[in-house]
Scaffold this motif. Structure first.
Motif, mmCIF file in Angstrom:
data_model
loop_
_atom_site.group_PDB
_atom_site.id
_atom_site.type_symbol
_atom_site.label_atom_id
_atom_site.label_comp_id
_atom_site.label_asym_id
_atom_site.label_seq_id
_atom_site.Cartn_x
_atom_site.Cartn_y
_atom_site.Cartn_z
ATOM 1 N N MET A 1 0.852 -1.196 0.000
ATOM 2 C CA MET A 1 0.000 0.000 0.000
ATOM 3 C C MET A 1 0.885 1.242 0.000
ATOM 4 O O MET A 1 1.770 1.385 0.847
ATOM 5 C CB MET A 1 -0.917 0.012 1.226
ATOM 6 C CG MET A 1 -1.838 1.213 1.321
ATOM 7 S SD MET A 1 -2.903 1.104 2.788
ATOM 8 C CE MET A 1 -3.827 2.628 2.641
ATOM 9 N N ARG A 2 0.665 2.144 -0.957
ATOM 10 C CA ARG A 2 1.420 3.388 -1.055
ATOM 11 C C ARG A 2 0.492 4.544 -0.672
ATOM 12 O O ARG A 2 -0.551 4.732 -1.296
ATOM 13 C CB ARG A 2 1.983 3.593 -2.456
ATOM 14 C CG ARG A 2 2.895 2.481 -2.917
ATOM 15 C CD ARG A 2 3.572 2.850 -4.234
ATOM 16 N NE ARG A 2 4.578 3.905 -4.017
ATOM 17 C CZ ARG A 2 4.612 5.040 -4.697
ATOM 18 N NH1 ARG A 2 3.679 5.314 -5.599
ATOM 19 N NH2 ARG A 2 5.565 5.935 -4.468
ATOM 20 N N THR A 3 0.880 5.287 0.345
ATOM 21 C CA THR A 3 0.025 6.352 0.870
ATOM 22 C C THR A 3 0.777 7.672 0.867
ATOM 23 O O THR A 3 1.942 7.741 1.270
ATOM 24 C CB THR A 3 -0.421 6.036 2.308
ATOM 25 O OG1 THR A 3 -1.016 4.740 2.356
ATOM 26 C CG2 THR A 3 -1.421 7.068 2.807
ATOM 27 N N LEU A 4 0.087 8.724 0.420
ATOM 28 C CA LEU A 4 0.614 10.082 0.516
ATOM 29 C C LEU A 4 -0.160 10.804 1.610
ATOM 30 O O LEU A 4 -1.391 10.924 1.527
ATOM 31 C CB LEU A 4 0.455 10.814 -0.816
ATOM 32 C CG LEU A 4 0.759 12.322 -0.812
ATOM 33 C CD1 LEU A 4 2.217 12.586 -0.441
ATOM 34 C CD2 LEU A 4 0.407 12.943 -2.158
ATOM 35 N N VAL A 5 0.528 11.278 2.636
ATOM 36 C CA VAL A 5 -0.087 12.058 3.706
ATOM 37 C C VAL A 5 0.306 13.518 3.497
ATOM 38 O O VAL A 5 1.492 13.856 3.512
ATOM 39 C CB VAL A 5 0.376 11.584 5.098
ATOM 40 C CG1 VAL A 5 -0.276 12.441 6.188
ATOM 41 C CG2 VAL A 5 0.042 10.116 5.304
ATOM 42 N N ILE A 6 -0.689 14.385 3.269
ATOM 43 C CA ILE A 6 -0.450 15.812 3.108
ATOM 44 C C ILE A 6 -0.945 16.500 4.378
ATOM 45 O O ILE A 6 -2.139 16.499 4.673
ATOM 46 C CB ILE A 6 -1.172 16.363 1.865
ATOM 47 C CG1 ILE A 6 -0.797 15.551 0.619
ATOM 48 C CG2 ILE A 6 -0.830 17.829 1.662
ATOM 49 C CD1 ILE A 6 -1.545 15.988 -0.631
ATOM 50 N N HIS A 7 -0.019 17.096 5.108
ATOM 51 C CA HIS A 7 -0.328 17.584 6.461
ATOM 52 C C HIS A 7 0.011 19.065 6.595
ATOM 53 O O HIS A 7 1.081 19.523 6.189
ATOM 54 C CB HIS A 7 0.473 16.782 7.484
ATOM 55 C CG HIS A 7 0.333 17.260 8.895
ATOM 56 N ND1 HIS A 7 -0.869 17.293 9.559
ATOM 57 C CD2 HIS A 7 1.263 17.747 9.774
ATOM 58 C CE1 HIS A 7 -0.692 17.764 10.785
ATOM 59 N NE2 HIS A 7 0.589 18.045 10.934
ATOM 60 N N ASN A 8 -0.939 19.820 7.180
ATOM 61 C CA ASN A 8 -0.708 21.227 7.491
ATOM 62 C C ASN A 8 -0.359 21.354 8.976
ATOM 63 O O ASN A 8 -1.247 21.233 9.831
ATOM 64 C CB ASN A 8 -1.942 22.060 7.161
ATOM 65 C CG ASN A 8 -1.688 23.551 7.332
ATOM 66 O OD1 ASN A 8 -0.655 23.969 7.836
ATOM 67 N ND2 ASN A 8 -2.644 24.367 6.901
ATOM 68 N N PRO A 9 0.898 21.593 9.325
ATOM 69 C CA PRO A 9 1.289 21.630 10.749
ATOM 70 C C PRO A 9 0.778 22.862 11.482
ATOM 71 O O PRO A 9 0.810 22.903 12.712
ATOM 72 C CB PRO A 9 2.826 21.633 10.679
ATOM 73 C CG PRO A 9 3.132 22.305 9.376
ATOM 74 C CD PRO A 9 2.037 21.868 8.434
ATOM 75 N N LYS A 10 0.306 23.869 10.744
ATOM 76 C CA LYS A 10 -0.184 25.095 11.365
ATOM 77 C C LYS A 10 -1.648 25.000 11.780
ATOM 78 O O LYS A 10 -2.160 25.890 12.458
ATOM 79 C CB LYS A 10 -0.010 26.272 10.398
ATOM 80 C CG LYS A 10 1.431 26.551 10.001
ATOM 81 C CD LYS A 10 2.281 26.979 11.190
ATOM 82 C CE LYS A 10 3.685 27.361 10.749
ATOM 83 N NZ LYS A 10 4.532 27.746 11.898
ATOM 84 N N SER A 11 -2.324 23.941 11.382
ATOM 85 C CA SER A 11 -3.750 23.799 11.699
ATOM 86 C C SER A 11 -3.937 23.404 13.157
ATOM 87 O O SER A 11 -3.113 22.683 13.735
ATOM 88 C CB SER A 11 -4.392 22.741 10.798
ATOM 89 O OG SER A 11 -4.367 23.136 9.446
ATOM 90 N N GLY A 12 -5.045 23.853 13.725
ATOM 91 C CA GLY A 12 -5.426 23.422 15.069
ATOM 92 C C GLY A 12 -4.398 23.777 16.135
ATOM 93 O O GLY A 12 -3.785 24.838 16.129
ATOM 94 N N PHE A 13 -4.172 22.837 17.054
ATOM 95 C CA PHE A 13 -3.299 23.065 18.200
ATOM 96 C C PHE A 13 -1.964 22.338 18.078
ATOM 97 O O PHE A 13 -1.265 22.104 19.058
ATOM 98 C CB PHE A 13 -3.999 22.620 19.494
ATOM 99 C CG PHE A 13 -5.255 23.397 19.796
ATOM 100 C CD1 PHE A 13 -5.185 24.661 20.375
ATOM 101 C CD2 PHE A 13 -6.500 22.886 19.474
ATOM 102 C CE1 PHE A 13 -6.335 25.383 20.647
ATOM 103 C CE2 PHE A 13 -7.661 23.605 19.742
ATOM 104 C CZ PHE A 13 -7.576 24.858 20.326
ATOM 105 N N GLY A 14 -1.608 21.931 16.857
ATOM 106 C CA GLY A 14 -0.324 21.273 16.656
ATOM 107 C C GLY A 14 -0.272 19.864 17.213
ATOM 108 O O GLY A 14 0.784 19.405 17.675
ATOM 109 N N SER A 15 -1.376 19.136 17.167
ATOM 110 C CA SER A 15 -1.424 17.768 17.682
ATOM 111 C C SER A 15 -0.518 16.853 16.861
ATOM 112 O O SER A 15 -0.333 17.051 15.652
ATOM 113 C CB SER A 15 -2.862 17.250 17.640
ATOM 114 O OG SER A 15 -2.907 15.862 17.865
ATOM 115 N N ASP A 16 0.031 15.824 17.519
ATOM 116 C CA ASP A 16 0.849 14.840 16.804
ATOM 117 C C ASP A 16 0.041 13.601 16.424
ATOM 118 O O ASP A 16 0.602 12.558 16.093
ATOM 119 C CB ASP A 16 2.060 14.431 17.654
ATOM 120 C CG ASP A 16 1.668 13.706 18.946
ATOM 121 O OD1 ASP A 16 0.457 13.648 19.260
ATOM 122 O OD2 ASP A 16 2.568 13.215 19.647
#
Length: 324
Positions: free
Chosen positions: A1-16
């Motif tokens: 399975m090949r997955t691309l995760v596109i993440h905005n680190p500035k959104s919300g409260f910076g949850s991990d």
């Protein structure tokens, strides 16, 4: 399975939480690419190579997620919406179990549903035509003013920033809106006019009934009041009638259609999925983009089914979901 995760680190409260999701998703032999967005990201560029993957995970607030889904419209790759923002209303409307491990399992099972998006066009202050996609709702008037006023406190107060902004402006201006829905024109007065692809807000309250993301239509919602305090009444009704079918929503009128234009009696701010557009507008048009993108759904989602079926990508643990 090949997955691309596109993440905005500035959104919300910076949850991990997105990294917890990644650990639960990736199994031996898989490939998972994490693409972290810059502040001035271009959604089309971020999704340019999406077809090289089995799935794209879009992670951020409602504005980020909607822009990425719009960039994926009409393409065959499925998308999973991961909640990393403040309100995460689009994820809530899709209705999947929101825990990282549950979303990872849903991705491996690979069941999807086609959902609509909205497309909004307006002229900016230079006269140029602008077009944006939206997944939730866009609006002019008091709604946009609230978004604008809440922005400085959003990172600290979260959703409470919107209520604080409403209390600070108890007597918003009333506008006359000329609304054309599929060729039929009406005029209404109110403090805001929204165009919604879905209309479920915090507390699982539906602003208007039967507003779904798979019906090929948008809903125009007019708040017909001149006192912000009167907005508490439809919210109170929503607590005892979440669908809005039994006792309705006072001070709120809605219309449904696939092609919509709205003009206001004076220039007003415009917001798209919680993001306020620079300047003011006097009119905009919107259309429904039917079955625009396929999103991952699980048995909890109103767009899924009780039986997840066999796992498309294998090795997913069995989780028992409550029956509707």
């Amino acid at each position: 399975m090949r997955t691309l995760v596109i993440h905005n680190p500035k959104s919300g409260f910076g949850s991990d939480a997105i990294f917890q999701f990644e650990r639960a998703l990736a199994h031996p032999g898989d490939e998972c690419v994490m693409r972290v967005l810059a502040g001035d990201f271009d959604a089309t560029d971020a999704c340019a190579d999406a077809e090289e993957f089995d799935m794209v995970v879009v992670s951020g607030g409602d504005g980020t997620v909607s822009s990425l889904l719009y960039a994926l419209r009409g393409r065959e790759v499925p998308a999973c919406v991961f909640p990393s923002g403040t309100a995460n209303l689009l994820c809530a409307n899709i209705g999947n179990a929101p825990e990282p491990s549950a979303l990872a399992r849903a991705c491996r099972i690979g069941k999807t549903a086609a959902i609509d998006l909205g497309e909004l066009s307006w002229r900016d202050e230079t006269g140029a035509t602008r077009t944006r996609g939206f997944g939730l709702m866009s609006g002019t008037g008091f709604d946009a003013q609230l978004m604008q006023a809440a922005l400085p406190n959003k990172a600290v107060m979260g959703q409470a920033a919107y209520f604080a902004a409403a209390l600070a402006n108890p007597r918003p201006s009333v506008e006359r809106f000329t609304i054309t829905v599929d060729g039929t024109t009406v005029e209404r007065e109110g403090i805001t006019c929204l165009v919604a692809n879905n209309a479920t807000i915090q507390g699982d309250i539906q602003i208007v009934p039967d507003c779904r993301m798979d019906d090929g239509m948008l809903n125009v919602i007019v708040v017909e009041t001149e006192d912000a305090a009167q907005l508490l009444k439809p919210l109170a009704f929503g607590l005892v009638d979440r669908t809005g079918k039994a006792i309705g929503r006072p001070h709120i009128e809605s219309f449904a259609g696939s092609s919509i234009t709205v003009s206001s009696s004076s220039p007003v701010p415009l917001e798209i999925d919680g993001e306020v557009i620079p300047g003011e507008v006097t009119s905009f048009s919107a259309r429904a983009v039917s079955a625009a993108v396929r999103v991952v759904v699980d048995a909890m989602s109103p767009y899924g089914s009780a039986d997840d079926g066999s796992s498309r990508f294998g090795e997913s643990d069995v989780i028992a979901y409550p029956q509707a």
